[in-house]
Scaffold this active site. Structure first.
Site, PDB file in Angstrom:
ATOM      1  N   GLU A  46      31.384 -53.889 107.771  1.00  0.00           N
ATOM      2  CA  GLU A  46      32.080 -54.229 106.535  1.00  0.00           C
ATOM      3  C   GLU A  46      31.623 -53.280 105.427  1.00  0.00           C
ATOM      4  O   GLU A  46      32.426 -52.728 104.684  1.00  0.00           O
ATOM      5  CB  GLU A  46      31.770 -55.675 106.153  1.00  0.00           C
ATOM      6  CG  GLU A  46      32.378 -56.121 104.831  1.00  0.00           C
ATOM      7  CD  GLU A  46      31.906 -57.497 104.405  1.00  0.00           C
ATOM      8  OE1 GLU A  46      32.499 -58.045 103.465  1.00  0.00           O
ATOM      9  OE2 GLU A  46      30.943 -58.032 105.001  1.00  0.00           O
ATOM     10  N   HIS A  47      30.307 -53.129 105.310  1.00  0.00           N
ATOM     11  CA  HIS A  47      29.714 -52.189 104.346  1.00  0.00           C
ATOM     12  C   HIS A  47      28.788 -51.251 105.109  1.00  0.00           C
ATOM     13  O   HIS A  47      27.997 -51.706 105.939  1.00  0.00           O
ATOM     14  CB  HIS A  47      28.836 -52.889 103.307  1.00  0.00           C
ATOM     15  CG  HIS A  47      29.379 -54.154 102.736  1.00  0.00           C
ATOM     16  ND1 HIS A  47      30.035 -54.206 101.529  1.00  0.00           N
ATOM     17  CD2 HIS A  47      29.336 -55.431 103.193  1.00  0.00           C
ATOM     18  CE1 HIS A  47      30.362 -55.459 101.265  1.00  0.00           C
ATOM     19  NE2 HIS A  47      29.959 -56.217 102.256  1.00  0.00           N
TER      20      HIS A  47
END
Length: 468
Positions: A343-344
């Protein structure tokens, strides 16, 4: 003894020698062993959605009582509740909301501006796209683990910037607060001009947005992160024609770092995303084993300073659902990153661009130790509602794009038509579409075959006669 003077049993995973099971544990965020639980939960959520579809508001009030302990038939948040919310937040948070909204709006205004474009291609042809807002959207903001006004900033600002006409918001009541909805989220909604707000149980609220009830209007699309039950409800309503943004589940993050990284900051950033919940995942990857050993020690030192339940959440997210991964090369490090599809991702190396060039899949990429996960989550302006659990391999974060359709536009003149007519007829004949071929061929037929040409220009004497 290594250069960081770490005296402890190693918690570092050597990727080359790790078992297939240990690798799968990291890449699956610790969910491999939970598939049977998910199957049972899916059946339960399916039954709940069926209730909402069949009984409407009655099912929504029953779900609030059963799952949230709230007995009320006031599903819509009143104007008075929205107005009074402003006085319940302090000035620091109020200013933070304004700053974040402005930065997210600036980022998304660029997206809207670039959504419509026009280009002259081959001679005689003009191609482009027109960006238009979708018809309606239902936004979901969770509240089971706390107050999350930043979530509404991240999904509400792009929807408003895209100019979606019909925006509805579902927020579950705060636990133990007698049915009250998070006032900070209401403040964001008020500043965005969103007034159709409903206090609903998470999964049943998703059903209300998808099917409609006596109180809630059905929408074309649902956007918003949530727990596993909420994510499952969103997947299930797709079968009924409601679009969703897939993959907005438990958060995950991955850091790639070399020995230029500050160990204290590295540990803090690993824990940053890990504290979200026991289903989150945090991974640190490096070719430097000494750095990883030192980071493991520092993570433990910082974990004990966290209050519960965040400490337990973070510990599970790092050591059970994530890990510290040692690779032998940077190419292998990026292979791990792309397989994980975070996601990150944060890249903390001397030459970050070299690794960024190898990155294939991520919701957002943050370069350097000043570009933190926390800044990205709250105030940088880039999307923070992002694909989790590997969905970055096929989808992207929530921006104005999420709330827009793109209409393709084309115009060709006669020369442009004739340059592709042969190819059109060849395809039509091969695929068995005689009308397609005829619509092309008729433009080459003599005018008098049908008595006139459907697109012929007036003869000069006709032009002369019509002007006298």
């Amino acid at each position: 003894m290594n250069q960081y003077d770490v005296h402890r049993a190693s918690k570092v995973v050597d990727w080359v020698t790790a078992s297939p099971e240990r690798r799968a544990q990291v890449l699956s965020r610790g969910t491999e062993s939970k598939l049977s639980e998910t199957a049972e939960l899916t059946r339960s959520i399916s039954e709940l959605l069926k209730e909402v579809r069949g009984r409407g508001d009655a099912a929504l009030t029953a779900a609030l009582a059963r799952f949230d302990g709230v007995k009320t038939d006031q599903l819509r948040v009143s104007e008075e509740e929205i107005r009074s919310a402003e006085s319940s937040i302090d000035s620091a948070l109020s200013d933070a909301i304004d700053l974040a909204m402005a930065r997210v709006a600036a980022f998304n205004e660029q997206i809207v501006r670039r959504a419509t474009w026009r280009s002259e291609g081959d001679p005689g042809s003009v191609l482009g796209e027109i960006g238009r807002p979708i018809e309606s959207v239902g936004l979901f903001v969770p509240s089971g683990k706390g107050s999350f006004p930043s979530v509404l900033v991240q999904i509400g600002v792009p929807a408003v910037t895209a100019k979606v006409a019909d925006i509805q918001l579902v927020v579950p009541p705060m636990p133990g607060m007698g049915g009250a909805v998070d006032p900070a989220t209401l403040v964001v909604a008020s500043r965005l001009g969103i007034t159709d707000i409903y206090r609903l149980n998470g999964p049943s609220g998703i059903g209300a947005l998808a099917f409609g009830t006596e109180t809630v209007r059905p929408v074309r699309k649902i956007v918003g992160p949530g727990s596993l039950p909420v994510a499952l409800a969103q997947r299930l309503v797709q079968a009924h024609g409601c679009s969703i943004v897939e993959g907005l589940g438990p958060t995950d993050a991955l850091i790639v770092a070399d020995d230029s990284a500050d160990i204290r900051l590295l540990a803090a950033d690993v824990i940053n995303e890990a504290e979200h919940g026991p289903d989150s995942s945090a991974v640190l990857v490096s070719t430097d084993r000494d750095l990883l050993e030192a980071a493991a020690h520092e993570i433990e030192q910082q974990l004990v300073r966290l209050p519960e339940p965040r400490q337990s959440y973070a510990r599970t997210s790092v050591w059970s659902n994530g890990g510290l991964i040692h690779t032998t090369t940077w190419d292998q490090a990026m292979e791990v990153a792309n397989a994980y599809a975070p996601e990150h991702i944060q890249i903390v190396t001397r030459q970050p661009q070299e690794l960024l060039d190898q990155l294939k899949f991520a919701g957002t990429a943050l370069v350097g130790q000043w570009t933190t996960f926390a800044c990205s989550n709250f105030a940088i302006g880039t999307p923070a509602t992002l694909p989790t659990t590997g969905f970055a391999k096929q989808t992207s974060g929530g921006t104005a794009h999420t709330f827009m359709n793109r209409i393709s536009v084309a115009q060709i003149d006669e020369d442009g038509f004739r340059s592709i007519a042969g190819a059109v007829k060849a395809f039509a004949q091969h695929e068995g579409f005689p009308a397609h071929a005829a619509s092309t061929q008729i433009r080459d037929l003599p005018d008098d075959l049908y008595g006139h040409s459907p697109i012929s220009k007036p003869r000069r004497n006709e032009e002369h006669e019509t002007t006298h």
